[in-house]
Every structure is written in structure tokens, then in C-alpha cells.
Design an enzyme around this catalytic site. Structure first.
Site, PDB file in Angstrom:
ATOM      1  CB  ILE A 190      -0.916   0.037   1.251  1.00 44.39           C
ATOM      2  CG1 ILE A 190      -1.780  -1.223   1.345  1.00 44.39           C
ATOM      3  CG2 ILE A 190      -1.753   1.295   1.272  1.00 44.39           C
ATOM      4  CD1 ILE A 190      -2.802  -1.369   0.256  1.00 44.39           C
TER       5      ILE A 190
ATOM      6  NE  ARG B 255      -6.006 -11.454  10.674  1.00 49.31           N
ATOM      7  CZ  ARG B 255      -7.325 -11.553  10.825  1.00 49.31           C
ATOM      8  NH1 ARG B 255      -8.124 -10.547  10.483  1.00 49.31           N
ATOM      9  NH2 ARG B 255      -7.852 -12.646  11.344  1.00 49.31           N
ATOM     10  CD  GLU B 256      -7.045  -2.647   7.486  1.00 48.42           C
ATOM     11  OE1 GLU B 256      -6.856  -1.865   8.435  1.00 48.42           O
ATOM     12  OE2 GLU B 256      -8.118  -2.730   6.873  1.00 48.42           O
TER      13      GLU B 256
ATOM     14  CD  GLU C  23      17.235   8.693  19.010  1.00 48.38           C
ATOM     15  OE1 GLU C  23      16.760   9.759  19.453  1.00 48.38           O
ATOM     16  OE2 GLU C  23      17.355   8.473  17.788  1.00 48.38           O
TER      17      GLU C  23
ATOM     18  N   PRO D 232       0.662  -5.083  18.603  1.00 43.30           N
ATOM     19  CG  PRO D 232       0.597  -6.963  19.986  1.00 43.30           C
ATOM     20  CD  PRO D 232       0.683  -5.462  20.028  1.00 43.30           C
TER      21      PRO D 232
ATOM     22  CD  GLU E 256       6.998   1.426  17.231  1.00 41.63           C
ATOM     23  OE1 GLU E 256       7.773   2.364  17.438  1.00 41.63           O
ATOM     24  OE2 GLU E 256       5.782   1.504  17.494  1.00 41.63           O
TER      25      GLU E 256
ATOM     26  CD  GLU F 209      18.669  19.102   8.875  1.00 40.71           C
ATOM     27  OE1 GLU F 209      17.887  18.589   8.061  1.00 40.71           O
ATOM     28  OE2 GLU F 209      19.361  20.119   8.652  1.00 40.71           O
TER      29      GLU F 209
END
Lengths: 191, 191
Positions: free
Chosen positions: B16, B39-40, B96, B118, B123, B144
Site C-alpha cells: 500500500i 490483515r492490515e 538518542e 501487535p 514495531e 534536524e
């Protein structure tokens, strides 16, 4: 809440995808210093989850296949908020608990609301605590395309399942840590 | 981990969107009972976050504007894993923390890894605990397009910020609950 010093104003929104679960957009934004950037956004209707603890001090969990991970996980019962339910998440929570575990609960308590991943999504999840559980006489059916297995674990078993990676999602890890904190405090404080 | 009884086999994957932060796909799947569903999926390279606590027992947080929420939040320092860093998340965490707060830490400890959401995304976020903090002499520059403000809160102030909704994301709520649990236990157990 005070106004943001860091607001990013949208100059253009591009629709990428309208799905059943998520909608995807790309926003062109103006940064606080006047420069431009893009932001990828996954919009979602929200969800609920339930920390359900039995009288035997076991937590009620659901084993299911998660397509994005291509494997099973063990999570607290949860579900999406359907259109029209936005203002009654407790109603959704009661339904999901019964559909997924056959349990009903006498006492309900909202623990917390959380954005799952605010860097790219507005998905908001409300977690409830459900106590004084009993199995429903005629429980609600599961959703058509959900295949689940309900399991009940002690805190020690939960810690093993975290080590093995079976318990691995943010809401469940939050809920079991919250539960352990209540147990450690002696269950006298509601957080 | 044992094989899944509930596996959903992909019969077709449709791309997509390929973005900077996320890729979006829709999979046609075959359910365990033979029926079909879609499933997306929102695929993501992963992220790290840091529970950084000062010697004065304050937690280091970052105020920033979150476009999906259209407002500021207060979160533990965090960031995406860059391509090539997949196998060195601790390196990302150290960078970070310094970029966002100017802090370096003497001791690092992995607390937990968690999937943010999930149901639709892969992620994966690794949370570290950073202790014995000191400000870097020549700290790394911020990204930035990031505008941030570092703030340090006591546990009581954290609870106020949760009540007000300023602290509202899953990783930060997990981290502060974990922190409170350690404090309640007397800081003698690493969980």
C-alpha cells in the site's frame, strides 16, 4: 494543557489508505523554525484491554496468532472500539472480556489510558481492571475471524512467559507490572 | 516456542505504502478454519527508549509535539533504529539519550522488549535503564526535524503529569510503573 511551543502545522494532508482497522495519511507540515517536513500517520478508532485477575490470583490471558509478528502471543484480553462505541469504552471492555474468556466481572476500575505509539499513530487504549470474576452462563460468541485460547497464569508463570517472549506486547507488560506493583504494595493502594 | 495452532497463512500481499518510518501492506490470509480474511499491517524498523534516572531520583523526560495527537506529550527519550543499527539497539539508545537530553550514562541495563501494538504493527521497542548520568561535555546535536525540551520529574510529579494527560504513551507508562516497582521493592531486585 498549555499551548505547544513546538506545534507542527499541517499544510497538506494526503490520504494513502482507508482500511477496516487503520487509515493512513501523509501530512506536509511546517516546523517551528519555518522549515518543512512530512509526517506519516496511522489513525485508529481506539481499543480497550482488561487486566482480569481471578480470586486465585491468576491473570487471565489470551493466546492468539498475530499476523504482523507471524507467531502466537499471550496478551491480556483486548479489542477494538467499534464505531458508535467511542464514548462507552467500558461497554467494549465488558464485551471483549466475555467474548474472549467467557468471564464476567463484578467490579470494574479504569487503570490508565495510553497511546500505543504516538510517533506515528493516534491509537488510544484504555486498560481496565476486572475483579470478582465468574464464568458467564451463556457467554457471548467470539468474533468470526478470531481464534483464541484462554489461559490463566500466576505471577511467577507470567515472568516465565515474559522471559520466553510469549508475553511481549506493551499493554500486557504494562498491566502485569501494574499488577505486581499492587501486590508489592499489599493491594491497599489503587495507584 | 511451540508452533501455532492458529496460524494465518498469507495467500497474497499487497503493498500500500513505502514511507520513511512505516511500510503498509494488506495481506489476504487463510484462517485456521479455511475461511479467508484480510490483515492490515504497518511494518516498522523498531525503536529504543531509555528510563534515565538521575542521582537525585528524578526521571529524565522529553517534551515534544506529536503530530498524530496534535499536542505535546512528555515521554522518556526514544528514537527509531536506523538502517544498519538493527543489531545494536544499545548504540541507538546511547545516541538518542545524548541527542535528546545531553546525558551520558555509566551503567546500562536492558529492561524489556515490547511490541507497541501487535494487532496491526511489528514495531518492536527495547527499553533500557540508564544510571549514573552526567551531562556530556560536547553533546550530540538533535535531529534536524526534532524540537524537544528536556525535563526532570520526581515520581510525585510524574503521577501529576499522568493525571493531567501529559504523560500518556505506553512505553513511558510502562517505564514509570517499572521504576515505581523497583523503588517499592527497595531497589534491591533487578526484576
Amino acid at each position: 494543557m498549555e499551548p505547544s511551543k513546538f506545534e507542527e502545522k499541517t499544510t497538506k494532508r494526503t490520504e494513502i489508505f482507508k482500511g477496516k482497522i487503520i487509515d493512513v495519511f501523509v501530512d506536509d507540515v511546517t516546523l517551528p523554525d519555518g522549515r518543512s517536513a512530512t509526517r506519516e500517520l496511522v489513525l485508529h478508532h481506539g481499543a480497550v484491554a482488561v487486566l482480569a485477575v481471578t480470586d486465585q490470583q491468576k491473570i487471565v490471558l489470551v493466546r492468539q496468532f498475530r499476523k504482523p509478528l507471524e507467531r502466537d502471543t499471550l496478551e491480556i484480553p483486548a479489542g477494538k472500539i467499534d464505531p458508535g462505541e467511542e464514548h462507552a469504552p467500558l461497554h467494549t471492555a465488558k464485551r471483549e472480556l466475555e467474548e474472549e474468556t467467557d468471564y464476567q466481572a463484578e467490579t470494574w476500575n479504569e487503570i490508565v489510558g495510553m497511546y500505543s505509539t504516538p510517533g506515528f499513530s493516534d491509537e488510544f487504549l484504555t486498560i481496565y481492571e476486572a475483579k470478582q470474576l465468574k464464568k458467564a452462563d451463556r457467554p457471548l460468541d467470539q468474533d468470526e475471524d478470531e481464534f483464541l485460547q484462554c489461559e490463566e497464569l500466576t505471577l511467577a508463570q507470567v515472568k516465565e512467559a515474559i522471559k520466553s517472549g510469549l508475553i511481549c506486547d506493551a499493554k500486557t507488560l504494562y498491566a502485569v507490572t501494574y499488577w505486581e506493583l499492587q501486590l508489592t504494595k499489599g493491594g491497599t493502594e489503587a495507584s
